[in-house]
Design a protein around this motif. Structure first.
Motif, PDB file in Angstrom:
ATOM      1  N   GLY A   6       0.801  -1.213   0.000  1.00  0.00           N
ATOM      2  CA  GLY A   6       0.000   0.000   0.000  1.00  0.00           C
ATOM      3  C   GLY A   6       0.837   1.268   0.000  1.00  0.00           C
ATOM      4  O   GLY A   6       0.520   2.243   0.659  1.00  0.00           O
ATOM      5  N   VAL A   7       1.910   1.258  -0.778  1.00  0.00           N
ATOM      6  CA  VAL A   7       2.794   2.419  -0.871  1.00  0.00           C
ATOM      7  C   VAL A   7       2.676   3.004  -2.270  1.00  0.00           C
ATOM      8  O   VAL A   7       2.821   2.290  -3.261  1.00  0.00           O
ATOM      9  N   TYR A   8       2.403   4.309  -2.321  1.00  0.00           N
ATOM     10  CA  TYR A   8       2.306   5.016  -3.600  1.00  0.00           C
ATOM     11  C   TYR A   8       3.586   5.791  -3.861  1.00  0.00           C
ATOM     12  O   TYR A   8       4.102   6.480  -2.976  1.00  0.00           O
ATOM     13  N   TYR A   9       4.075   5.686  -5.102  1.00  0.00           N
ATOM     14  CA  TYR A   9       5.219   6.482  -5.558  1.00  0.00           C
ATOM     15  C   TYR A   9       4.760   7.296  -6.758  1.00  0.00           C
ATOM     16  O   TYR A   9       3.788   6.939  -7.433  1.00  0.00           O
ATOM     17  N   GLY A  10       5.455   8.379  -7.041  1.00  0.00           N
ATOM     18  CA  GLY A  10       5.117   9.183  -8.203  1.00  0.00           C
ATOM     19  C   GLY A  10       6.320   9.952  -8.709  1.00  0.00           C
ATOM     20  O   GLY A  10       7.356  10.040  -8.044  1.00  0.00           O
ATOM     21  N   GLY A  11       6.188  10.515  -9.906  1.00  0.00           N
ATOM     22  CA  GLY A  11       7.258  11.302 -10.504  1.00  0.00           C
ATOM     23  C   GLY A  11       8.434  10.472 -10.961  1.00  0.00           C
ATOM     24  O   GLY A  11       9.558  10.981 -11.065  1.00  0.00           O
ATOM     25  N   LEU A  12       8.200   9.203 -11.244  1.00  0.00           N
ATOM     26  CA  LEU A  12       9.276   8.291 -11.618  1.00  0.00           C
ATOM     27  C   LEU A  12       9.457   8.229 -13.125  1.00  0.00           C
ATOM     28  O   LEU A  12       8.503   8.356 -13.884  1.00  0.00           O
ATOM     29  N   ASP A  13      10.697   8.029 -13.542  1.00  0.00           N
ATOM     30  CA  ASP A  13      10.980   7.705 -14.942  1.00  0.00           C
ATOM     31  C   ASP A  13      11.473   6.253 -14.961  1.00  0.00           C
ATOM     32  O   ASP A  13      11.462   5.582 -13.928  1.00  0.00           O
ATOM     33  N   ALA A  14      11.883   5.762 -16.116  1.00  0.00           N
ATOM     34  CA  ALA A  14      12.282   4.356 -16.236  1.00  0.00           C
ATOM     35  C   ALA A  14      13.414   3.997 -15.272  1.00  0.00           C
ATOM     36  O   ALA A  14      13.362   2.969 -14.590  1.00  0.00           O
ATOM     37  N   GLU A  15      14.426   4.836 -15.204  1.00  0.00           N
ATOM     38  CA  GLU A  15      15.585   4.535 -14.358  1.00  0.00           C
ATOM     39  C   GLU A  15      15.247   4.623 -12.873  1.00  0.00           C
ATOM     40  O   GLU A  15      15.563   3.728 -12.090  1.00  0.00           O
ATOM     41  N   SER A  16      14.586   5.711 -12.482  1.00  0.00           N
ATOM     42  CA  SER A  16      14.278   5.892 -11.058  1.00  0.00           C
ATOM     43  C   SER A  16      13.237   4.884 -10.576  1.00  0.00           C
ATOM     44  O   SER A  16      13.238   4.510  -9.397  1.00  0.00           O
ATOM     45  N   SER A  17      12.357   4.423 -11.455  1.00  0.00           N
ATOM     46  CA  SER A  17      11.344   3.453 -11.019  1.00  0.00           C
ATOM     47  C   SER A  17      11.986   2.125 -10.625  1.00  0.00           C
ATOM     48  O   SER A  17      11.611   1.523  -9.617  1.00  0.00           O
ATOM     49  N   VAL A  18      12.967   1.674 -11.380  1.00  0.00           N
ATOM     50  CA  VAL A  18      13.642   0.418 -11.045  1.00  0.00           C
ATOM     51  C   VAL A  18      14.378   0.561  -9.718  1.00  0.00           C
ATOM     52  O   VAL A  18      14.254  -0.288  -8.825  1.00  0.00           O
ATOM     53  N   ALA A  19      15.130   1.634  -9.555  1.00  0.00           N
ATOM     54  CA  ALA A  19      15.880   1.849  -8.311  1.00  0.00           C
ATOM     55  C   ALA A  19      14.943   1.999  -7.119  1.00  0.00           C
ATOM     56  O   ALA A  19      15.215   1.469  -6.025  1.00  0.00           O
TER      57      ALA A  19
END
Length: 124
Positions: A6-19
């Motif tokens: 139940g954790v939301y993330y945002g503002g990610l691009d391809a590189e930052s999403s994997v990390a």
């Protein structure tokens, strides 16, 4: 969103999403891309993000909100941490309405939201 955490993330691009997801599953949730936890109210989410930003990354359940007090536009959020994190923390927030802006990519009109800005993060 990462389920079942139940954790939301945002503002990610391809590189930052994997990390970010690697960090998440490694018990290192960082404040940078965190949007909140589904089981917390917005001021509590802002307080946890402020704690992560102040004290560094932590696991999903390393911090627990134990008390929330509202005094007008001011909020006092008490948080407990598991070792090695600080045991007791108080976060003070100021709420305000944001200027109108496009809130979603496909939003038809500008809107305004309540923003919770940390004014103090301290061990108690």
């Amino acid at each position: 969103m990462v389920a079942p955490d139940g954790v939301y993330y945002g503002g990610l691009d391809a590189e930052s999403s994997v990390a970010t997801i690697e960090d998440h599953f490694g018990g290192r949730i960082r404040a940078e891309y965190l949007r909140g936890y589904t089981d917390l109210f917005p001021p509590q989410q802002a307080a946890v993000a402020a704690v992560l930003g102040h004290f560094g990354p932590a696991g999903r359940n390393d911090y627990q909100v134990t008390e929330t007090v509202r005094e007008g536009e001011h909020w006092h959020i008490h948080i407990t941490g598991r070792p090695p994190h600080p045991a007791r923390i108080e976060v003070e927030l100021q709420s305000r309405r944001s200027p109108p802006r496009q809130l979603t990519c496909r939003g038809p009109a500008a809107g305004s939201v309540i923003v919770y800005e940390p004014t103090s993060v301290r061990r108690t």
